[in-house]
Scaffold this motif. Sequence first.
Motif, PDB file in Angstrom:
ATOM      1  N   ILE A   1      21.430  12.509   0.403  1.00 17.75           N
ATOM      2  CA  ILE A   1      21.803  13.235  -0.807  1.00 17.75           C
ATOM      3  C   ILE A   1      22.881  14.278  -0.512  1.00 17.75           C
ATOM      4  CG2 ILE A   1      20.948  14.788  -2.604  1.00 17.75           C
ATOM      5  CD1 ILE A   1      18.167  13.363  -2.192  1.00 17.75           C
ATOM      6  N   ASP A   2      22.738  14.993   0.599  1.00 19.77           N
ATOM      7  CA  ASP A   2      23.695  16.043   0.949  1.00 19.77           C
ATOM      8  C   ASP A   2      24.914  15.527   1.729  1.00 19.77           C
ATOM      9  OD1 ASP A   2      22.600  15.502   3.421  1.00 19.77           O
ATOM     10  OD2 ASP A   2      21.723  17.493   3.701  1.00 19.77           O
TER      11      ASP A   2
ATOM     12  N   LEU B   1       3.377   5.320   8.234  1.00 20.97           N
ATOM     13  CA  LEU B   1       4.546   5.231   7.369  1.00 20.97           C
ATOM     14  C   LEU B   1       5.348   3.959   7.639  1.00 20.97           C
ATOM     15  CD1 LEU B   1       6.218   6.928   5.276  1.00 20.97           C
ATOM     16  CD2 LEU B   1       7.539   7.727   7.226  1.00 20.97           C
ATOM     17  N   HIS B   2       5.686   3.261   6.565  1.00 20.92           N
ATOM     18  CA  HIS B   2       6.522   2.069   6.661  1.00 20.92           C
ATOM     19  C   HIS B   2       7.939   2.508   7.050  1.00 20.92           C
ATOM     20  CE1 HIS B   2       8.731  -1.502   5.349  1.00 20.92           C
ATOM     21  NE2 HIS B   2       7.591  -2.147   5.550  1.00 20.92           N
ATOM     22  N   PRO B   3       8.641   1.763   7.919  1.00 25.79           N
ATOM     23  CA  PRO B   3       9.987   2.163   8.359  1.00 25.79           C
ATOM     24  C   PRO B   3      10.998   2.378   7.227  1.00 25.79           C
ATOM     25  CG  PRO B   3       9.136   0.443   9.784  1.00 25.79           C
ATOM     26  CD  PRO B   3       8.161   0.577   8.650  1.00 25.79           C
ATOM     27  N   SER B   4      10.792   1.767   6.078  1.00 27.91           N
ATOM     28  CA  SER B   4      11.735   1.934   4.968  1.00 27.91           C
ATOM     29  C   SER B   4      11.644   3.308   4.320  1.00 27.91           C
ATOM     30  CB  SER B   4      11.491   0.860   3.908  1.00 27.91           C
ATOM     31  OG  SER B   4      10.212   1.032   3.317  1.00 27.91           O
ATOM     32  N   GLU B   5      10.654   4.095   4.695  1.00 27.83           N
ATOM     33  CA  GLU B   5      10.398   5.382   4.043  1.00 27.83           C
ATOM     34  C   GLU B   5      10.840   6.605   4.841  1.00 27.83           C
ATOM     35  OE1 GLU B   5       9.527   5.846   1.056  1.00 27.83           O
ATOM     36  OE2 GLU B   5       7.953   4.479   0.392  1.00 27.83           O
ATOM     37  N   ILE B   6      11.470   6.425   6.008  1.00 22.27           N
ATOM     38  CA  ILE B   6      11.721   7.596   6.868  1.00 22.27           C
ATOM     39  C   ILE B   6      12.611   8.650   6.230  1.00 22.27           C
ATOM     40  CG2 ILE B   6      11.272   6.364   9.016  1.00 22.27           C
ATOM     41  CD1 ILE B   6      14.323   6.430   9.515  1.00 22.27           C
ATOM     42  N   CYS B   7      13.647   8.245   5.538  1.00 24.39           N
ATOM     43  CA  CYS B   7      14.542   9.231   4.911  1.00 24.39           C
ATOM     44  C   CYS B   7      13.971   9.755   3.604  1.00 24.39           C
ATOM     45  CB  CYS B   7      15.924   8.628   4.692  1.00 24.39           C
ATOM     46  SG  CYS B   7      16.849   8.520   6.230  1.00 24.39           S
TER      47      CYS B   7
ATOM     48  N   SER C   1       0.839  -1.204   0.000  1.00 26.78           N
ATOM     49  CA  SER C   1       0.000   0.000   0.000  1.00 26.78           C
ATOM     50  C   SER C   1       0.864   1.241   0.000  1.00 26.78           C
ATOM     51  CB  SER C   1      -0.894   0.023   1.241  1.00 26.78           C
ATOM     52  OG  SER C   1      -1.751  -1.081   1.248  1.00 26.78           O
ATOM     53  N   TYR C   2       0.487   2.201  -0.835  1.00 29.76           N
ATOM     54  CA  TYR C   2       1.185   3.477  -0.932  1.00 29.76           C
ATOM     55  C   TYR C   2       0.162   4.593  -0.830  1.00 29.76           C
ATOM     56  CZ  TYR C   2       5.218   0.846  -2.577  1.00 29.76           C
ATOM     57  OH  TYR C   2       6.262  -0.026  -2.668  1.00 29.76           O
ATOM     58  N   VAL C   3       0.594   5.724  -0.268  1.00 31.99           N
ATOM     59  CA  VAL C   3      -0.276   6.888  -0.137  1.00 31.99           C
ATOM     60  C   VAL C   3       0.472   8.104  -0.663  1.00 31.99           C
ATOM     61  CG1 VAL C   3      -1.467   8.410   1.497  1.00 31.99           C
ATOM     62  CG2 VAL C   3      -1.531   5.942   1.841  1.00 31.99           C
ATOM     63  N   GLN C   4      -0.265   8.950  -1.400  1.00 33.14           N
ATOM     64  CA  GLN C   4       0.325  10.185  -1.912  1.00 33.14           C
ATOM     65  C   GLN C   4       0.365  11.206  -0.781  1.00 33.14           C
ATOM     66  OE1 GLN C   4      -1.871  12.045  -5.059  1.00 33.14           O
ATOM     67  NE2 GLN C   4      -0.198  13.406  -5.589  1.00 33.14           N
ATOM     68  N   TYR C   5       1.576  11.687  -0.500  1.00 32.36           N
ATOM     69  CA  TYR C   5       1.769  12.656   0.585  1.00 32.36           C
ATOM     70  C   TYR C   5       1.930  14.058   0.032  1.00 32.36           C
ATOM     71  CZ  TYR C   5       4.396  15.144   4.237  1.00 32.36           C
ATOM     72  OH  TYR C   5       4.835  16.060   5.146  1.00 32.36           O
ATOM     73  N   ASP C   6       2.721  14.197  -1.013  1.00 30.77           N
ATOM     74  CA  ASP C   6       2.905  15.499  -1.649  1.00 30.77           C
ATOM     75  C   ASP C   6       2.800  15.316  -3.156  1.00 30.77           C
ATOM     76  OD1 ASP C   6       5.292  14.171  -2.100  1.00 30.77           O
ATOM     77  OD2 ASP C   6       6.472  15.453  -0.804  1.00 30.77           O
ATOM     78  N   ALA C   7       2.956  16.358  -3.896  1.00 27.21           N
ATOM     79  CA  ALA C   7       2.717  16.370  -5.341  1.00 27.21           C
ATOM     80  C   ALA C   7       3.401  15.212  -6.065  1.00 27.21           C
ATOM     81  CB  ALA C   7       3.178  17.697  -5.933  1.00 27.21           C
ATOM     82  N   GLY C   8       2.604  14.242  -6.459  1.00 27.93           N
ATOM     83  CA  GLY C   8       3.100  13.144  -7.272  1.00 27.93           C
ATOM     84  C   GLY C   8       4.013  12.162  -6.584  1.00 27.93           C
ATOM     85  N   GLN C   9       4.191  12.257  -5.276  1.00 26.73           N
ATOM     86  CA  GLN C   9       5.108  11.365  -4.558  1.00 26.73           C
ATOM     87  C   GLN C   9       4.314  10.440  -3.646  1.00 26.73           C
ATOM     88  OE1 GLN C   9       8.602  11.599  -5.105  1.00 26.73           O
ATOM     89  NE2 GLN C   9       8.411   9.580  -4.212  1.00 26.73           N
TER      90      GLN C   9
ATOM     91  N   LEU D   1      11.470  12.579   4.242  1.00 27.07           N
ATOM     92  CA  LEU D   1      12.140  13.807   4.687  1.00 27.07           C
ATOM     93  C   LEU D   1      12.981  14.437   3.590  1.00 27.07           C
ATOM     94  CD1 LEU D   1      13.287  12.718   8.258  1.00 27.07           C
ATOM     95  CD2 LEU D   1      11.454  14.325   7.688  1.00 27.07           C
ATOM     96  N   GLY D   2      13.046  13.769   2.432  1.00 26.56           N
ATOM     97  CA  GLY D   2      13.826  14.291   1.315  1.00 26.56           C
ATOM     98  C   GLY D   2      15.318  14.032   1.441  1.00 26.56           C
ATOM     99  N   LEU D   3      15.716  13.144   2.338  1.00 29.27           N
ATOM    100  CA  LEU D   3      17.132  12.832   2.518  1.00 29.27           C
ATOM    101  C   LEU D   3      17.625  11.830   1.475  1.00 29.27           C
ATOM    102  CD1 LEU D   3      17.247  12.542   6.411  1.00 29.27           C
ATOM    103  CD2 LEU D   3      17.771  14.525   4.990  1.00 29.27           C
ATOM    104  N   THR D   4      16.722  10.968   0.992  1.00 32.61           N
ATOM    105  CA  THR D   4      17.051  10.006  -0.064  1.00 32.61           C
ATOM    106  C   THR D   4      15.990  10.122  -1.161  1.00 32.61           C
ATOM    107  OG1 THR D   4      15.804   8.222   1.004  1.00 32.61           O
ATOM    108  CG2 THR D   4      18.154   8.378   1.516  1.00 32.61           C
ATOM    109  N   ILE D   5      16.337   9.625  -2.355  1.00 27.34           N
ATOM    110  CA  ILE D   5      15.397   9.750  -3.469  1.00 27.34           C
ATOM    111  C   ILE D   5      14.436   8.575  -3.555  1.00 27.34           C
ATOM    112  CG2 ILE D   5      16.867  11.246  -4.864  1.00 27.34           C
ATOM    113  CD1 ILE D   5      17.737   8.739  -6.415  1.00 27.34           C
ATOM    114  N   ALA D   6      14.667   7.525  -2.785  1.00 32.00           N
ATOM    115  CA  ALA D   6      13.791   6.362  -2.795  1.00 32.00           C
ATOM    116  C   ALA D   6      13.772   5.745  -1.405  1.00 32.00           C
ATOM    117  CB  ALA D   6      14.284   5.342  -3.819  1.00 32.00           C
TER     118      ALA D   6
END
Length: 168
Positions: free
Chosen positions: A115-116, A90-96, A73-81, A99-104
């Motif tokens: 990323i930074d 939230l599934h634990p694999s999605e924490i970063c 199951s996936y849920v749209q949180y922001d524009a197209g994501q 937050l925009g820290l990783t791209i996937a």
Amino acid sequence: MNEKMGFSLLELTFVIVVLSILAMFAIPEYTKTHREAKIAVLNDLRGKLTNAVDTLKTASNIESRKQTIDDQSYVQYDAGQYYQVAGKLLHPSEICHILGLTIAQLAKGVAVTSIDGMYTCKYENLNTSWIKMNKLESTDCALSYAASYSNSIITAVDINLVGDCLEQ
């Protein structure tokens, strides 16, 4: 015309002693302040993650924002994501990722640098993920995301700083 130039050995020794005494007090204070600032950044991430989890939980109630791919199951949180959920949390694999820290989303058991380059994220297992700030003096300080399940649905999450970052 016999003029002295420079400092005597006694004068140089005195200056070195004074500077050493000042450094003895200043360096530990700087290190403590530097560490506290980094812990404050992790606390800020904690607040952002808590807010994102709450917003995603609300978005889970809107049918048009839900999507199922390969029985996940996936849920749209922001524009197209879209972000993976287990139930409405939230599934634990999605924490970063959220937050925009990783791209996937994170792969299980693999530590990933953000990323930074400032953070390391890891999805330990079905229940636990964490974020550590790179170059933090305390390597045992992390932001932990712990999920509690009932029949493969997350019933509660605990987002806290863990490790020695709470010690003074």
